[in-house]
Every structure is written in structure tokens, then in C-alpha cells.
Design an enzyme around this catalytic site. Sequence first.
Site, PDB file in Angstrom:
ATOM      1  N   TYR A   1      -2.479  -1.381  10.664  1.00  0.00           N
ATOM      2  CA  TYR A   1      -2.665  -1.857   9.294  1.00  0.00           C
ATOM      3  C   TYR A   1      -1.456  -1.477   8.431  1.00  0.00           C
ATOM      4  O   TYR A   1      -0.843  -2.321   7.771  1.00  0.00           O
ATOM      5  CB  TYR A   1      -3.953  -1.277   8.671  1.00  0.00           C
ATOM      6  CG  TYR A   1      -3.993  -1.505   7.185  1.00  0.00           C
ATOM      7  CD1 TYR A   1      -4.302  -2.765   6.674  1.00  0.00           C
ATOM      8  CD2 TYR A   1      -3.656  -0.495   6.280  1.00  0.00           C
ATOM      9  CE1 TYR A   1      -4.281  -2.997   5.297  1.00  0.00           C
ATOM     10  CE2 TYR A   1      -3.644  -0.717   4.913  1.00  0.00           C
ATOM     11  CZ  TYR A   1      -3.959  -1.965   4.429  1.00  0.00           C
ATOM     12  OH  TYR A   1      -3.926  -2.202   3.084  1.00  0.00           O
TER      13      TYR A   1
ATOM     14  N   LYS B   1       1.770  -3.825   6.681  1.00  0.00           N
ATOM     15  CA  LYS B   1       2.235  -3.864   5.284  1.00  0.00           C
ATOM     16  C   LYS B   1       3.741  -3.625   5.221  1.00  0.00           C
ATOM     17  O   LYS B   1       4.473  -4.303   4.484  1.00  0.00           O
ATOM     18  CB  LYS B   1       1.495  -2.803   4.451  1.00  0.00           C
ATOM     19  CG  LYS B   1       0.010  -3.089   4.247  1.00  0.00           C
ATOM     20  CD  LYS B   1      -0.195  -4.317   3.368  1.00  0.00           C
ATOM     21  CE  LYS B   1      -1.648  -4.691   3.217  1.00  0.00           C
ATOM     22  NZ  LYS B   1      -1.845  -6.016   2.622  1.00  0.00           N
TER      23      LYS B   1
ATOM     24  N   SER C   1       0.842  -1.200   0.000  1.00  0.00           N
ATOM     25  CA  SER C   1       0.000   0.000   0.000  1.00  0.00           C
ATOM     26  C   SER C   1       0.874   1.246   0.000  1.00  0.00           C
ATOM     27  O   SER C   1       1.976   1.240   0.572  1.00  0.00           O
ATOM     28  CB  SER C   1      -0.859  -0.027   1.264  1.00  0.00           C
ATOM     29  OG  SER C   1      -1.469   1.212   1.477  1.00  0.00           O
TER      30      SER C   1
HETATM   31  P1  NAD Z   1     -10.951  -7.379   0.586  1.00  0.00           P
HETATM   32  O1  NAD Z   1     -11.203  -7.394   2.050  1.00  0.00           O
HETATM   33  O2  NAD Z   1     -12.095  -7.153  -0.324  1.00  0.00           O
HETATM   34  O3  NAD Z   1     -10.219  -8.732   0.152  1.00  0.00           O
HETATM   35  C1  NAD Z   1      -9.358  -9.448   1.011  1.00  0.00           C
HETATM   36  C2  NAD Z   1      -9.803 -10.893   0.982  1.00  0.00           C
HETATM   37  O4  NAD Z   1      -8.933 -11.646   1.818  1.00  0.00           O
HETATM   38  C3  NAD Z   1     -11.221 -11.105   1.532  1.00  0.00           C
HETATM   39  O5  NAD Z   1     -11.975 -11.854   0.600  1.00  0.00           O
HETATM   40  C4  NAD Z   1     -11.024 -11.862   2.837  1.00  0.00           C
HETATM   41  O6  NAD Z   1     -12.092 -12.757   3.084  1.00  0.00           O
HETATM   42  C5  NAD Z   1      -9.699 -12.560   2.590  1.00  0.00           C
HETATM   43  N1  NAD Z   1      -8.909 -12.858   3.786  1.00  0.00           N
HETATM   44  C6  NAD Z   1      -8.561 -12.018   4.780  1.00  0.00           C
HETATM   45  N2  NAD Z   1      -7.797 -12.647   5.689  1.00  0.00           N
HETATM   46  C7  NAD Z   1      -7.649 -13.923   5.251  1.00  0.00           C
HETATM   47  C8  NAD Z   1      -6.954 -15.065   5.730  1.00  0.00           C
HETATM   48  N3  NAD Z   1      -6.261 -15.006   6.888  1.00  0.00           N
HETATM   49  N4  NAD Z   1      -6.995 -16.193   5.013  1.00  0.00           N
HETATM   50  C9  NAD Z   1      -7.697 -16.264   3.845  1.00  0.00           C
HETATM   51  N5  NAD Z   1      -8.379 -15.229   3.349  1.00  0.00           N
HETATM   52  C10 NAD Z   1      -8.355 -14.071   4.034  1.00  0.00           C
HETATM   53  O7  NAD Z   1      -9.805  -6.286   0.335  1.00  0.00           O
HETATM   54  P2  NAD Z   1      -9.261  -5.680  -1.026  1.00  0.00           P
HETATM   55  O8  NAD Z   1      -9.660  -4.266  -1.086  1.00  0.00           O
HETATM   56  O9  NAD Z   1      -9.559  -6.572  -2.154  1.00  0.00           O
HETATM   57  O10 NAD Z   1      -7.703  -5.697  -0.707  1.00  0.00           O
HETATM   58  C11 NAD Z   1      -6.878  -6.793  -1.091  1.00  0.00           C
HETATM   59  C12 NAD Z   1      -5.478  -6.542  -0.559  1.00  0.00           C
HETATM   60  O11 NAD Z   1      -4.987  -5.309  -1.055  1.00  0.00           O
HETATM   61  C13 NAD Z   1      -5.401  -6.467   0.956  1.00  0.00           C
HETATM   62  O12 NAD Z   1      -4.207  -7.088   1.386  1.00  0.00           O
HETATM   63  C14 NAD Z   1      -5.337  -4.977   1.226  1.00  0.00           C
HETATM   64  O13 NAD Z   1      -4.679  -4.664   2.412  1.00  0.00           O
HETATM   65  C15 NAD Z   1      -4.546  -4.505   0.017  1.00  0.00           C
HETATM   66  N6  NAD Z   1      -4.787  -3.095  -0.318  1.00  0.00           N
HETATM   67  C16 NAD Z   1      -6.068  -2.672  -0.524  1.00  0.00           C
HETATM   68  C17 NAD Z   1      -6.302  -1.334  -0.826  1.00  0.00           C
HETATM   69  C18 NAD Z   1      -7.703  -0.817  -1.020  1.00  0.00           C
HETATM   70  O14 NAD Z   1      -7.900   0.394  -0.990  1.00  0.00           O
HETATM   71  N7  NAD Z   1      -8.700  -1.655  -1.245  1.00  0.00           N
HETATM   72  C19 NAD Z   1      -5.222  -0.455  -0.932  1.00  0.00           C
HETATM   73  C20 NAD Z   1      -3.935  -0.925  -0.720  1.00  0.00           C
HETATM   74  C21 NAD Z   1      -3.720  -2.264  -0.419  1.00  0.00           C
HETATM   75  C1  WQD Z   2     -10.217   9.187   0.721  1.00  0.00           C
HETATM   76  C2  WQD Z   2     -10.524  10.630   1.061  1.00  0.00           C
HETATM   77  C3  WQD Z   2     -11.089  11.026   3.353  1.00  0.00           C
HETATM   78  C4  WQD Z   2     -14.836   8.849   3.419  1.00  0.00           C
HETATM   79  C5  WQD Z   2      -7.436   4.221   2.686  1.00  0.00           C
HETATM   80  C6  WQD Z   2      -6.318   3.586   3.446  1.00  0.00           C
HETATM   81  C7  WQD Z   2      -5.189   3.242   2.536  1.00  0.00           C
HETATM   82  C8  WQD Z   2      -5.688   2.391   1.375  1.00  0.00           C
HETATM   83  C9  WQD Z   2      -6.864   2.999   0.691  1.00  0.00           C
HETATM   84  C10 WQD Z   2      -5.445   0.098   2.009  1.00  0.00           C
HETATM   85  C11 WQD Z   2      -9.921  11.076   2.388  1.00  0.00           C
HETATM   86  C12 WQD Z   2     -12.254  11.343   2.452  1.00  0.00           C
HETATM   87  C13 WQD Z   2     -13.654   9.406   3.014  1.00  0.00           C
HETATM   88  C14 WQD Z   2     -15.934   9.707   3.743  1.00  0.00           C
HETATM   89  C15 WQD Z   2     -14.582  11.607   3.200  1.00  0.00           C
HETATM   90  N1  WQD Z   2      -6.151   1.119   1.833  1.00  0.00           N
HETATM   91  N2  WQD Z   2     -13.516  10.770   2.913  1.00  0.00           N
HETATM   92  N3  WQD Z   2     -15.764  11.053   3.590  1.00  0.00           N
HETATM   93  O1  WQD Z   2      -7.920   7.170   3.577  1.00  0.00           O
HETATM   94  O2  WQD Z   2      -6.929   7.716   1.315  1.00  0.00           O
HETATM   95  O3  WQD Z   2      -6.940   5.402   2.084  1.00  0.00           O
HETATM   96  O4  WQD Z   2      -7.870   3.336   1.648  1.00  0.00           O
HETATM   97  O5  WQD Z   2      -4.245  -0.025   1.916  1.00  0.00           O
HETATM   98  O6  WQD Z   2      -4.212   2.589   3.274  1.00  0.00           O
HETATM   99  O7  WQD Z   2      -5.880   4.497   4.449  1.00  0.00           O
HETATM  100  O8  WQD Z   2      -9.064   6.409   1.431  1.00  0.00           O
HETATM  101  O9  WQD Z   2     -11.374   6.330   0.626  1.00  0.00           O
HETATM  102  O10 WQD Z   2     -10.943   6.288   3.120  1.00  0.00           O
HETATM  103  O11 WQD Z   2     -10.536   8.377   1.856  1.00  0.00           O
HETATM  104  O12 WQD Z   2     -14.477  12.831   3.101  1.00  0.00           O
HETATM  105  O13 WQD Z   2     -17.028   9.271   4.137  1.00  0.00           O
HETATM  106  O14 WQD Z   2     -11.942  10.752   1.219  1.00  0.00           O
HETATM  107  O15 WQD Z   2     -10.998  11.978   4.374  1.00  0.00           O
HETATM  108  O16 WQD Z   2      -9.520  12.392   2.227  1.00  0.00           O
HETATM  109  P1  WQD Z   2      -7.674   6.785   2.183  1.00  0.00           P
HETATM  110  P2  WQD Z   2     -10.552   6.773   1.772  1.00  0.00           P
END
Ligand code: NAD
Ligand code: WQD
Length: 337
Positions: free
Chosen positions: A149, A153, A124
Site C-alpha cells: 500500500y 503511494k 500518505s
Molecule cells: P475509501 O476506501 O473510503 O475511499 C476510496 C474510494 O475509492 C471508495 O469509495 C472506493 O469504492 C473507490 N475506489 C477504489 N478503487 C477504485 C477504482 N479502481 N475505481 C473507482 N473507484 C475506486 O478511502 P478513504 O479513507 O476515503 O481514502 C481516500 C484516499 O486517501 C485513498 O487513496 C487512500 O489511500 C488515501 N489515504 C487515506 C488515508 C486514511 O487514513 N483514510 C490516509 C492517507 C491516504
Molecule cells: C493508529 C494507532 C495502532 C487499532 C494507517 C495507515 C496509514 C494511513 C492511516 C492510509 C496505532 C493503534 C489501532 C486498534 C490500536 N492510511 N491501534 N488498536 O496505522 O497510524 O495509519 O491509517 O494512508 O498509511 O498505516 O492508523 O488508526 O490503524 O492506528 O491500538 O484496534 O492506533 O497500533 O498506534 P495508522 P491506525
Amino acid sequence: MAILVTGGAGYIGSHTVVELLQAGHEVVVVDSLCNGSEEALRRVEKITSRQVVFIHGDIRDRAMLDTLFATHAIEAVIHFAGLKAVGESVGQPLRYYENNVYGTLVLCQAMAAAGVYRLVFSSSATVYGEEASVPYVESMPRGTTSSPYGTSKAMVEKVLEDQCQADPRWSVVLLRYFNPIGAHPSGLIGEDPQGIPNNLMPYISQVAIGRLPELSIYGNDYPTADGTCERDYLHVVDLALGHLKAMQALSTPGVSRYNLGTGKGVSVLEMVRAFIRATGVEVPYRFAPRRTGDLAAFWADADMAERELGWRAERGLGEMMADTWRWQSANPAGYHS
Ligand code: NAD
Ligand code: WQD
């Protein structure tokens, strides 16, 4: 040979499984369904007219993984499985470190025992930390993150770097995602958060569909052009395609790191306006106090992924909004609709 996708029933995982199947790969998914849905995988099969092997299991279960590797010929692993709610992780650090860090250790041990050394990891942008200057470049060191979190990572990145240093058979790609949004253009799969969404895009689309009354915009006094926070939002299909490109880099031993973003910051107010423009649906909002832990603005330097992987985000904001709305309006209550 197949690709093992951990967390493949989740948001980004399911979109990546579609692209893998469409590119001709065999796919095995392992998911505990703690935040994913088997229905997502049924829909992936519908989109692709291909089958997904699904194993309902937890990556912390070493015996299950050993059986999985013994049963399926796995050439590489794409590792999405993890918990991802930043705020929740502050209150439940043990649960986050156990799932995200220990879970990855068990996975890697099972991989090594099975002779599988190729891994793509979902990292991330948060690993750059709170002090980093924008845009974030891969050559910057990891910084201090404000949540367990984010720290989980950063810890996994370090573990994987050390393992690659110790054993040249390993090849690992760390993908640092910025803010993935949007849905598959079919409208069949998308983001399906449990409870009230934490993230901006699902919040906007649930206000638009009438599940939530109004959007609270957290802070309008940030040092940005319109006072609201700026982020680098990218289409989840572009992100999924980035994983296919990253797999090609798995032939080189050692660790590589890539930002997956568009290279451009967009403010919260611009997001609301872009959604209304793309869908014609109103989104009532009000300004609310800042949310603890939010940074004013960050976006990717996305050049390295383009130079070395031949990947760049192709889909614009209008497409991200239209695809989100197609998914949300066809599935007002997500996969339970
Ligand atoms: P998500 O929660 O939709 O998907 C994660 C999946 O992993 C889920 O289906 C959950 O059931 C499964 N899971 C969790 N723990 C598990 C375990 N111990 N064993 C087996 N399955 C397990 O999340 P996502 O948005 O698809 O994110 C996927 C990955 O990308 C995550 O590692 C997340 O941290 C990372 N990531 C997401 C974002 C984002 O904004 N969505 C941003 C940066 C990084
Ligand atoms: C985006 C912007 C909020 C909700 C998070 C994690 C990051 C990554 C992606 C996993 C911000 C604003 C949000 C609302 C708002 N995940 N906001 N009203 O915080 O950039 O990133 O998700 O790795 O690690 O921190 O994303 O979508 O939560 O927020 O005004 O109801 O929207 O303040 O400026 P963020 P977000």
C-alpha cells in the site's frame, strides 16, 4: 466546468464533495463502489441541497473515462480512488499495485487525451518511510515503506513527478495525509469500514456503540510518554478543506507536496480518554502485543501548507470525537443502518 472526484463515494471523498459543492463547484464523481456507498452521495446532496453527477465505474476502465471526459467539461481531478488497507496489501500486492498504480496511469492517460492536466492526489504520510525522523517535513526524501500500500503511494508520487518533468502543461499537488478521523457535523456522512475496522477511531466508536466488546491497544512499551503509539489525527472536514486550498495551487505548473496534519502527536491512550471526555461513553480496553509494522510515533510539520496554501487544521480533538460519535450513534451499522 466541473471537478472530477475519483473515489468520491468513499470516506474522505464524500466529505470533500460536500465542501466543493458548498464552495459553488460542479462535481462529477466516479467510483467503483468497491469500498464506497451511493447512499453517501445521496446524503451529500441532502447536506448541500445540490446535485452530484455520479458515474459507477472503475478508473482502470479507459473507455469509460474517455466517455466521461467527452461528456463533461472537467477542469481538474481530485484523485481519491484506491485501496487503502495496509495489512491486506501485504497479502495482495498485485491487487494493490494494479488498482492504485495502474489505475492512476489509466486515469492520467485519459486526462492527457482529454487535455486535462490538473490533478490533486491522495498520498500518505507513509511515503516518508520507516527511518524518517519526526516531525515529517516535505523536503525529506521518500523512504522505504513496509507495505505494498505505502509503496503504491510512493510509486504514484514518482510517476506524477516524472510526468510533470516531461510535460510542463501538468500541474500536480501531492497531499500527504496524516491520520484523518471524525465525520461531518451533520452526522449524515462518516467513515463506514466493511467488517472489523483496522483503524483506531472506528474501532473505538464501534466498541462504544456495542458492536465490538473491547479495544485492544497494540503495545504499551513504545518509547513514548505513556508507552502507546502517537499519531497526528486530523478532522476529516479540515482535510476536505485542504483539497479546496490545494486546487488553488493548480495554476502553477509542476509538482508540489504538502503535509496535511495538525503538527501534533496524540497517543492511543489519550485518544481513548478524549473520546470518553467528549461523549461520556465508556470504552473498555486492554493492552495487547504490538501490531507488526507500527511505528512508535510520527506527526507532521504542517507549516508549509499554512505558509503556501493558507490552510491549517482548525478542529480540535474534542470536536473530532463528538462528530465521530454523532455519526456512529445515528448510524450504528453505517450506511446500512
Ligand atoms: P475509501 O476506501 O473510503 O475511499 C476510496 C474510494 O475509492 C471508495 O469509495 C472506493 O469504492 C473507490 N475506489 C477504489 N478503487 C477504485 C477504482 N479502481 N475505481 C473507482 N473507484 C475506486 O478511502 P478513504 O479513507 O476515503 O481514502 C481516500 C484516499 O486517501 C485513498 O487513496 C487512500 O489511500 C488515501 N489515504 C487515506 C488515508 C486514511 O487514513 N483514510 C490516509 C492517507 C491516504
Ligand atoms: C493508529 C494507532 C495502532 C487499532 C494507517 C495507515 C496509514 C494511513 C492511516 C492510509 C496505532 C493503534 C489501532 C486498534 C490500536 N492510511 N491501534 N488498536 O496505522 O497510524 O495509519 O491509517 O494512508 O498509511 O498505516 O492508523 O488508526 O490503524 O492506528 O491500538 O484496534 O492506533 O497500533 O498506534 P495508522 P491506525
